[in-house]
Design a protein around this motif. Structure first.
Motif, mmCIF file in Angstrom:
data_model
loop_
_atom_site.group_PDB
_atom_site.id
_atom_site.type_symbol
_atom_site.label_atom_id
_atom_site.label_comp_id
_atom_site.label_asym_id
_atom_site.label_seq_id
_atom_site.Cartn_x
_atom_site.Cartn_y
_atom_site.Cartn_z
ATOM 1 N N VAL A 1 -5.726 -63.336 -13.252
ATOM 2 C CA VAL A 1 -7.047 -62.811 -13.596
ATOM 3 C C VAL A 1 -6.949 -61.944 -14.846
ATOM 4 O O VAL A 1 -6.174 -60.985 -14.877
ATOM 5 C CB VAL A 1 -7.621 -61.981 -12.433
ATOM 6 N N MET B 1 -2.996 -66.912 -8.489
ATOM 7 C CA MET B 1 -4.219 -66.641 -9.240
ATOM 8 C C MET B 1 -3.873 -65.662 -10.360
ATOM 9 O O MET B 1 -3.164 -64.678 -10.129
ATOM 10 C CB MET B 1 -5.306 -66.051 -8.342
ATOM 11 N N HIS C 1 -1.949 -69.210 -2.634
ATOM 12 C CA HIS C 1 -2.119 -69.863 -3.930
ATOM 13 C C HIS C 1 -2.073 -68.829 -5.051
ATOM 14 O O HIS C 1 -2.637 -67.742 -4.920
ATOM 15 C CB HIS C 1 -3.448 -70.621 -3.982
ATOM 16 N N SER D 1 -8.855 -60.504 -5.811
ATOM 17 C CA SER D 1 -7.638 -60.309 -6.601
ATOM 18 C C SER D 1 -7.221 -58.841 -6.657
ATOM 19 O O SER D 1 -6.063 -58.529 -6.869
ATOM 20 C CB SER D 1 -7.838 -60.845 -8.026
#
Length: 217
Positions: free
Chosen positions: A47, A45, A43, A68
């Motif tokens: 940040v 992400m 998925h 992350s």
């Protein structure tokens, strides 16, 4: 010069593209927040994080427990500086003036103690110049809890928009509507002391001197 790759080649709005490496440095110098794009467990992400940089690498830091901040997998880092709004005669021609950079690469986790302190110093000094020498340096325990990634600046794309609306010589010019640019001007405010700070401790010169000065270069 920035080396073009299939990912960094300018396809849309080519006139905004920049290939001189000096423009990459300009964007990194003006920005404060980078967005790290990674894929975790299949998925995406993204940040937000502060960063530091030198001629070869951009440094990102966070908790050692952060998923992350994982080395070895390809990432994309973006830095965007908003310079203003483009207000045209038609909604279709509205836009923004900006400076942006996208950096692709495989991050390396910094483990060497000297390189770790080097990267953290660059990060601290980029956000608050003078703060590294003013404050206490990280302890061994704090360094163990900190992850620092370095991403090469070898593959990057830069775009800059700084022009007026595009409809000044088109049919909409006859509408008699105002059009132009609305610049964004952000400045540092006055320092606000920690409520627990004992009386008589004033902000150091490198902090107080930023009051009223532009946030971005």
């Amino acid at each position: 010069m920035l080396s073009p790759t299939p990912r960094t080649r300018h396809r849309r709005m080519k006139d905004n593209g920049r290939t001189d490496r000096a423009f990459l440095t300009e964007v990194l110098a003006a920005g404060l927040v980078a967005h790290l794009g990674v894929v975790i467990d299949g998925h995406p992400m993204v940040v937000p994080t502060v960063y530091g940089y030198d001629d070869q690498r951009i440094f990102l830091h966070g908790s050692a427990a952060s998923r992350s901040l994982t080395a070895g997998a390809e990432v994309c880092v973006t830095v965007t500086v908003l310079d203003g709004l483009i207000l045209a005669r038609s909604v279709f021609e509205h836009g923004i003036n900006y400076r942006s950079a996208m950096i692709y690469g495989v991050p390396e986790k910094i483990n060497d103690p000297d390189d770790l302190l080097y990267g953290l110093r660059l990060l601290t000094e980029h956000v608050a110049p003078g703060q590294w020498d003013y404050t206490r340096r990280p302890s061994k325990k704090e360094l163990a809890a900190t992850a620092l990634l370095a991403i090469p600046l070898a593959e990057a794309s830069v775009k800059i928009s700084d022009g007026p609306p595009d409809d000044g010589d088109g049919p909409d010019a006859a509408l008699g509507l105002w059009a132009g640019r609305l610049p964004v001007v952000a400045t540092w405010g006055a320092p606000i002391a920690d409520p627990l700070l004992p009386p008589g401790i004033e902000p150091p010169p490198h902090i107080s001197a930023r009051t009223g000065r532009p946030i971005t270069g």
